[in-house]
Design an enzyme around this catalytic site. Structure first.
Site, mmCIF file in Angstrom:
data_model
loop_
_atom_site.group_PDB
_atom_site.id
_atom_site.type_symbol
_atom_site.label_atom_id
_atom_site.label_comp_id
_atom_site.label_asym_id
_atom_site.label_seq_id
_atom_site.Cartn_x
_atom_site.Cartn_y
_atom_site.Cartn_z
ATOM 1 N N CYS A 7 0.828 -1.194 0.000
ATOM 2 C CA CYS A 7 0.000 0.000 0.000
ATOM 3 C C CYS A 7 0.858 1.238 0.000
ATOM 4 O O CYS A 7 2.072 1.186 0.122
ATOM 5 C CB CYS A 7 -0.866 0.027 1.254
ATOM 6 S SG CYS A 7 -1.875 -1.438 1.426
ATOM 7 N N GLY A 33 -1.001 0.737 -5.043
ATOM 8 C CA GLY A 33 -2.276 0.097 -4.772
ATOM 9 C C GLY A 33 -3.399 0.766 -5.517
ATOM 10 O O GLY A 33 -3.524 1.986 -5.466
ATOM 11 N N ASN A 108 1.065 0.369 5.792
ATOM 12 C CA ASN A 108 1.675 -0.310 4.659
ATOM 13 C C ASN A 108 2.549 -1.420 5.214
ATOM 14 O O ASN A 108 3.456 -1.154 5.999
ATOM 15 C CB ASN A 108 2.508 0.688 3.835
ATOM 16 C CG ASN A 108 3.348 0.023 2.750
ATOM 17 O OD1 ASN A 108 4.364 0.561 2.343
ATOM 18 N ND2 ASN A 108 2.938 -1.143 2.271
ATOM 19 N N GLY A 109 2.262 -2.632 4.805
ATOM 20 C CA GLY A 109 3.045 -3.763 5.303
ATOM 21 C C GLY A 109 2.133 -4.936 5.561
ATOM 22 O O GLY A 109 1.006 -4.979 5.079
ATOM 23 N N TYR A 248 11.456 -3.391 -7.929
ATOM 24 C CA TYR A 248 10.181 -3.325 -8.644
ATOM 25 C C TYR A 248 9.183 -2.308 -8.111
ATOM 26 O O TYR A 248 8.556 -1.601 -8.885
ATOM 27 C CB TYR A 248 9.508 -4.711 -8.633
ATOM 28 C CG TYR A 248 8.096 -4.664 -9.145
ATOM 29 C CD1 TYR A 248 7.846 -4.578 -10.517
ATOM 30 C CD2 TYR A 248 7.005 -4.657 -8.283
ATOM 31 C CE1 TYR A 248 6.554 -4.492 -11.005
ATOM 32 C CE2 TYR A 248 5.707 -4.566 -8.765
ATOM 33 C CZ TYR A 248 5.482 -4.488 -10.119
ATOM 34 O OH TYR A 248 4.216 -4.397 -10.607
HETATM 35 P P1 AMP Z 1 4.738 -12.945 -13.562
HETATM 36 O O1 AMP Z 1 4.052 -12.536 -14.820
HETATM 37 O O2 AMP Z 1 3.823 -13.661 -12.623
HETATM 38 O O3 AMP Z 1 6.004 -13.690 -13.766
HETATM 39 O O4 AMP Z 1 5.137 -11.589 -12.823
HETATM 40 C C1 AMP Z 1 6.232 -10.854 -13.256
HETATM 41 C C2 AMP Z 1 5.799 -9.499 -13.696
HETATM 42 O O5 AMP Z 1 5.060 -8.855 -12.659
HETATM 43 C C3 AMP Z 1 7.002 -8.638 -13.984
HETATM 44 O O6 AMP Z 1 6.733 -7.878 -15.135
HETATM 45 C C4 AMP Z 1 7.142 -7.752 -12.764
HETATM 46 O O7 AMP Z 1 7.542 -6.468 -13.120
HETATM 47 C C5 AMP Z 1 5.785 -7.758 -12.139
HETATM 48 N N1 AMP Z 1 5.829 -7.956 -10.676
HETATM 49 C C6 AMP Z 1 6.774 -8.498 -9.938
HETATM 50 N N2 AMP Z 1 6.434 -8.528 -8.630
HETATM 51 C C7 AMP Z 1 5.219 -7.982 -8.542
HETATM 52 C C8 AMP Z 1 4.317 -7.714 -7.473
HETATM 53 N N3 AMP Z 1 4.604 -8.034 -6.229
HETATM 54 N N4 AMP Z 1 3.154 -7.127 -7.773
HETATM 55 C C9 AMP Z 1 2.845 -6.805 -9.029
HETATM 56 N N5 AMP Z 1 3.645 -7.049 -10.080
HETATM 57 C C10 AMP Z 1 4.815 -7.624 -9.857
#
Ligand code: AMP
Length: 465
Positions: A7, A33, A108-109, A248
């Site tokens: 968040c 979020g 947040n957490g 990220y």
């Molecule tokens: P996936 O498609 O499941 O392999 O997720 C990887 C993609 O989601 C990458 O493009 C990342 O930039 C993004 N990503 C990685 N971690 C998260 C996260 N916690 N929440 C949302 N997107 C994420």
């Protein structure tokens, strides 16, 4: 509880149009979020709250809404949950009328001992109104026998475990708190004479506030009419900020530890090029998250950078959608290929991370379909082998592609010519550290190493509830 949340939080003390500034702050934290947003304001006599599902810009865009939030103090929250519990009651800040007056809390957490605490609280008479772990904090504050609010909060925090960056507003104070390890970010700034607390510096920039410093791990900052006071409530614990904020989650223009997040991500890409020398014609980012690392990779390797995949900006982050079917659909909606820069080329695709492999799978196929000769998939962080329980939603072990498959298998599954990850040491180098300190790592990097600074057995046993 059933919620995992990443968040954004924002608070401001003693300034005209506090709710308007909070709206702007939340708008710039929207990437943290997108499911719900809320603001609680205080006008010197009463507290006022507006909570909505959906985006800040869609909901806090009228004078009519903002007129419902009068006063010179406000606290706000943007929320993201992924396990389906998307009820409006869970939208924060949570608010309670305690014996000493109103108490608004934005979190947040993610707490890691919620199961145990909820059981104890319910058995001794607490009634929960939400399914958010944040409510436990309110319940514990309400039930504390200490006299002063600050002592009640300290008392409550002594029972909870997990990651938390909190902003609390009472009728006299705005309070910012970071957990003992400082896992989630929280910064302090000032707009004219008004103190501001926010998850990231980009929320200070948008309102023209000056960055003062980060709230420290284990620190409580208390803002009142007489100024700012700081207390170290957990004085001896080592700082372990979440490495994934830099990889990220945080916005590229936010500043962490003196550098922009963009710079860290570019460094990650450079380091990836140093570690993986691949013969190719173009470097293409998986937009938007892979862009800074792809620029770094391209500059270091000398292979030209091209925008080979175009992102539709009117689709939210893939992950944010609560169900797998929508998520899958989302990837297709989100990206399309720019054939002109890909056809007959040997392509290196760069993304910041692979979680389930859904995105990689789709984009590799798209790029091959567009006529690429080879598609190498480079990831500017190490394989995610372990779930996160501290507030970034990642799926359980069974869904993490790298926890279940080696690199050759991943390459096959996503259909790439080759797949390569950045090493853990390389990741630390890109962050400006010579090496990872094995006894006392500079970050919490549990997603890569399984080294969880806070006990997660309660969650592993009972789930996130
Ligand atoms: P996936 O498609 O499941 O392999 O997720 C990887 C993609 O989601 C990458 O493009 C990342 O930039 C993004 N990503 C990685 N971690 C998260 C996260 N916690 N929440 C949302 N997107 C994420």
């Amino acid at each position: 509880m059933g919620l995992k949340e990443e968040c954004g939080v924002f608070g401001i003390f003693d300034i005209d149009e506090a709710a308007v500034l909070t709206t702007l702050g939340l708008h710039s934290l929207q990437h943290r979020g997108q499911e719900g947003a809320g603001i609680v304001s205080y006008d010197g006599t009463s507290f006022h709250a507006v909570k909505k599902e959906g985006l800040v810009g869609d909901n806090f865009n009228s004078a009519e809404t903002l007129d419902k939030l009068p006063g010179r103090r406000a606290v706000g929250h943007v929320r993201y949950s992924t396990t389906g519990d998307t009820k409006i009651t869970n939208v924060q800040p949570l608010f309670a009328n305690l014996s000493a007056g109103g108490f608004a809390c934005a979190h947040n957490g993610n707490l890691t001992n919620t199961h145990k605490l909820t059981k104890q609280l319910v058995q001794t008479g607490s009634i929960f109104q939400t399914t958010s772990d944040t409510e436990i904090i309110l319940q514990l504050v309400a039930r504390s026998r200490k006299r002063k609010t600050i002592d009640k909060i300290k008392d409550a925090l002594s029972h909870i475990q997990g990651a938390y960056s909190l902003i609390i507003m009472t009728n006299k104070k705005l309070i910012g708190i970071k957990d003992p390890f400082g896992i989630r970010p929280l910064v302090l700034g000032k707009k004219n004479k008004a103190y501001v607390l926010a998850s990231e510096t980009c929320a200070l920039d948008i309102i023209g506030a000056k960055y003062i410093r980060d709230v420290e791990n284990g620190e409580m900052v208390i803002i009142t009419e007489s100024g700012l006071e700081s207390i170290k409530i957990f004085p001896n614990s080592p700082e372990r900020p979440c490495i994934f904020e830099r990889i990220y989650f945080s916005r590229p223009d936010s500043i962490i530890d003196g550098n922009s997040v963009y710079t860290y991500r570019k460094n990650l890409g450079e380091q990836l090029a140093i570690e993986n020398n691949i013969d190719a014609d173009v470097v293409v980012p998986v937009p938007d998250s892979g862009a800074p690392a792809a620029i770094g990779y391209s500059q270091k390797s000398g292979i030209p950078f091209e925008l080979g995949i175009i992102r539709n900006h009117y689709v939210g982050r893939t992950f944010i959608e609560p169900s797998q079917s929508i998520r899958q659909f989302g990837v297709k909606l989100k990206h399309s290929v720019n054939k002109s820069s890909i056809k007959n080329k040997r392509v290196i695709l760069i993304d910041d991370s692979i979680v389930r492999g859904t995105t990689a799978n789709k984009v590799v196929k798209m790029v091959f379909d567009a006529g690429a000769k080879e598609v190498h998939f480079g990831i500017s962080s190490p394989p995610i082998l372990h779930p996160d329980f501290y507030g970034i939603d990642t799926p359980q072990y069974s869904e993490l592609i790298a926890a279940n498959h080696n690199i050759e298998e991943i390459t096959k599954i996503i259909g790439a010519t080759s797949v390569f990850f950045l090493s853990l040491e390389g990741t630390y180098k890109a962050m400006g550290h010579e090496t990872r300190n094995p006894k006392n790592p500079q970050f919490t990097d549990h997603c890569f190493t399984g080294d969880y600074p806070i006990d997660v057995r309660d969650i592993l046993k009972h789930g996130n509830s």
